[in-house]
Design an enzyme around this catalytic site. Structure first.
Site, short mmCIF file in Angstrom:
data_model
loop_
_atom_site.label_atom_id
_atom_site.label_comp_id
_atom_site.label_asym_id
_atom_site.label_seq_id
_atom_site.Cartn_x
_atom_site.Cartn_y
_atom_site.Cartn_z
N HIS A 206 0.80 -1.23 0.00
CA HIS A 206 0.00 0.00 0.00
C HIS A 206 0.83 1.28 0.00
O HIS A 206 0.27 2.36 0.00
CB HIS A 206 -0.94 0.02 1.21
N1 UDP Z 1 -2.51 -5.81 9.49
C1 UDP Z 1 -3.76 -6.36 9.83
N2 UDP Z 1 -4.57 -6.79 8.82
C2 UDP Z 1 -4.21 -6.76 7.50
C3 UDP Z 1 -2.94 -6.19 7.17
C4 UDP Z 1 -2.12 -5.72 8.19
O1 UDP Z 1 -4.09 -6.46 11.00
O2 UDP Z 1 -4.99 -7.18 6.64
C5 UDP Z 1 -1.66 -5.29 10.58
C6 UDP Z 1 -0.30 -5.94 10.65
O3 UDP Z 1 -0.34 -7.09 11.47
C7 UDP Z 1 0.57 -4.86 11.24
C8 UDP Z 1 -0.10 -3.58 10.79
O4 UDP Z 1 -1.39 -3.93 10.32
O5 UDP Z 1 0.54 -4.92 12.66
C9 UDP Z 1 0.71 -2.94 9.69
O6 UDP Z 1 0.00 -1.87 9.19
P1 UDP Z 1 0.27 -1.25 7.75
O7 UDP Z 1 0.89 -2.27 6.89
O8 UDP Z 1 -1.02 -0.65 7.33
O9 UDP Z 1 1.23 -0.03 8.06
P2 UDP Z 1 2.81 0.17 8.13
O10 UDP Z 1 3.33 -0.79 9.16
O11 UDP Z 1 3.34 -0.06 6.78
O12 UDP Z 1 2.96 1.58 8.54
#
Ligand code: UDP
Length: 372
Positions: A206
Site C-alpha cells: 500500500h
Molecule cells: N494488518 C492487519 N490486517 C491486514 C494487514 C495488516 O491487522 O490485513 C496489521 C499488521 O499485522 C501490522 C499492521 O497492520 O501490525 C501494519 O500496518 P500497515 O501495513 O497498514 O502499516 P505500516 O506498518 O506499513 O505503517
C-alpha cells in the site's frame, strides 16, 4: 500529567493499544482519532479487538493530498489542545496524523513525545520519511525501537539539552508477543480461506511509491499475477488495503488480477486473523514496516517490496530481502534457506512500560498547564 494522544491509521491503533492502558495508570490521556483511516476494516475492528479505549475526539479527516490532509488536521487539533490543555502530545510513527499532532504541540509550546523515533529509510521521496524527520526534530522525548534508531538521531545531532533519547524497544512487538500464543498455530483463519499451513504466500502492498505511479502499480500487478500463476509456492493471499483497491480499480487492473489463477484478493483482515496468516505462511511479501517485523518475530522469511527499509536488522540477520518489484529477485529470495539464528530484535515485549517510565520522568521536569 494530561497527555493528548493523536492516532489516525491502522498501525497507530496497534501501537496505542500497547501504550494507552499503561499510560492511563499514571496519566490523564485524551485519545484523538484524526480519521485518516476511518473504514471499519482498518479502524473499528482494531479498537474492538485490541481493547483500545474509545477515542475522546474523532476528527473524521481523511482523503485529499498530504498537504491538505495535514493542514485540516492542524486546524482541527489546535482547539482540542487549547481546550484540553495537555502538558504533552504523544504521537506514533510517521503519518500525517503524527506530523500534525507534533506540529500543533510544538507551536502551542507543549512537549512532543514521539514513539518510534529515529527510524530512517534515507529515502526522502517517501512521505513517511519526511514526517519522521520533522517530528523527531521538534520532539522533547524520543522513544526509539532500536539502537540503530538512536544512532540515526545522534547522527542528526538530536539528543541535546532539553531532549531525551531512549531506546525502549518496539511497542508493536509488545502486542505481537501478547498475541503469539493465540495465533501462531491457530487454524481458524487458514480454514476460513481454505489454506494449508506453509503452502501459501501472504502479500500486502500500500506504500504510495508502489501503488500511486501507474508503472509501479502495473509492475506490482505483474509480479503478483506471475507468482500466483507459478503456483509452486501455493496461492498468493493478498488482503487489499483500501488505497490499493482504489488504485487498482481506477487503473482497470482489479478484474484482471482477481481472475488470475492462484491469486486471492481479500478484504483487509482483523489483527488476530492476519497474524495467524503471517505465522503460517511460506513467506511474506510486503511493503509494510509493521509486517516486516511481524514476519521476523514469526520466523517466516520476508521479501520487502521496496529498495530500502527502516528495519535494517531484519535484513542483516538474513530473514528479510529487499526485492523491490523485481520478479527475478523474488524467485531467488524464495529459494533461500531460512537462517539458523533469529536473535530477539526490537525488545522483549515490555516497550510500553519503558515508554511510560520515560513519560513519568518527563512529567517530573515539566511545570505549567496540564501538569496535574
Ligand atoms: N494488518 C492487519 N490486517 C491486514 C494487514 C495488516 O491487522 O490485513 C496489521 C499488521 O499485522 C501490522 C499492521 O497492520 O501490525 C501494519 O500496518 P500497515 O501495513 O497498514 O502499516 P505500516 O506498518 O506499513 O505503517
Amino acid at each position: 500529567m494530561r497527555i493528548v494522544t493523536v492516532v489516525g491509521n491502522r498501525p497507530q491503533f496497534i501501537k496505542a493499544a500497547a501504550v494507552s492502558g499503561k499510560l492511563r495508570e499514571h496519566h490523564d490521556e485524551v485519545l484523538v482519532h484524526t480519521g485518516q483511516h476511518h473504514d471499519d476494516a482498518l479502524s473499528r475492528v482494531f479498537f474492538e479487538e485490541l481493547g483500545l479505549p474509545r477515542p475522546e475526539r474523532e476528527l473524521e479527516i481523511a482523503g485529499g493530498s498530504n498537504v491538505s490532509q495535514t493542514a485540516r488536521m492542524l486546524g482541527a487539533l489546535e482547539p482540542i489542545v487549547a481546550v484540553t490543555d495537555p502538558a504533552a502530545v504523544l504521537v506514533f510513527g510517521d503519518t500525517n496524523s503524527t506530523l500534525a499532532g507534533a506540529l500543533v504541540a510544538a507551536q502551542m509550546r507543549r512537549a512532543v513525545i514521539h514513539v518510534e523515533a529515529g527510524m530512517r529509510s534515507f529515502d526522502r521521496t517517501m512521505p513517511e520519511e519526511l514526517n519522521r524527520v520533522l517530528v523527531d526534530h521538534i520532539a522533547e522525548l524520543l522513544l526509539c525501537p532500536s539502537e540503530t534508531a538512536a544512532a540515526n538521531l545522534a547522527a542528526e545531532g538530536l539528543g541535546g539539552v532539553g531532549t531525551t533519547v531512549e531506546v525502549v524497544g518496539d511497542v508493536m512487538v509488545d502486542v505481537a508477543l501478547q498475541w503469539q500464543p493465540h495465533v501462531a498455530a491457530n487454524g481458524a483463519a487458514l480454514g476460513a480461506l481454505q489454506l494449508q499451513a506453509g503452502d501459501f504466500l501472504l502479500l500486502t502492498a500500500h506504500r504510495a511509491g508502489n501503488v500511486d505511479p501507474p508503472e509501479r502499480l502495473r509492475a506490482l500487478v505483474a509480479l503478483v499475477a506471475a507468482l500466483g500463476a507459478h503456483g509452486a509456492f501455493g496461492p498468493v493471499v493478498f488482503p487489499v488495503h483500501p488505497r490499493t483497491r482504489e488504485r487498482l480499480h481506477a487503473a482497470g487492473l482489479w478484474e484482471e488480477l482477481d481472475a488470475t489463477p492462484g491469486v486471492r484478493l481479500i478484504e483487509p483482515l482483523p489483527y488476530a486473523a492476519f497474524s495467524a496468516l503471517v505465522y503460517q505462511a511460506r513467506a511474506v511479501l510486503t511493503d509494510s514496516g509493521g509486517v516486516q517485523k511481524e514476519a521476523y518475530l514469526a520466523g517466516v522469511p520476508c521479501l520487502t517490496l521496496r529498495d530500502s527499509t527502516e528495519w535494517v536488522e531484519t535484513v542483516l540477520n538474513g530473514w528479510n530481502t529487499l526485492v523491490d518489484l523485481d520478479g527475478e529477485a523474488v524467485m531467488t529470495a524464495l529459494a533461500l534457506k531460512r537462517p539458523n539464528e533469529r536473535p530477539a530484535l526490537y525488545g522483549d515485549g515490555h516497550a510500553a512500560e519503558r515508554c511510560v517510565h520515560a513519560i513519568d520522568a518527563l512529567a517530573a521536569t515539566l511545570a505549567g498547564p496540564g501538569v496535574l
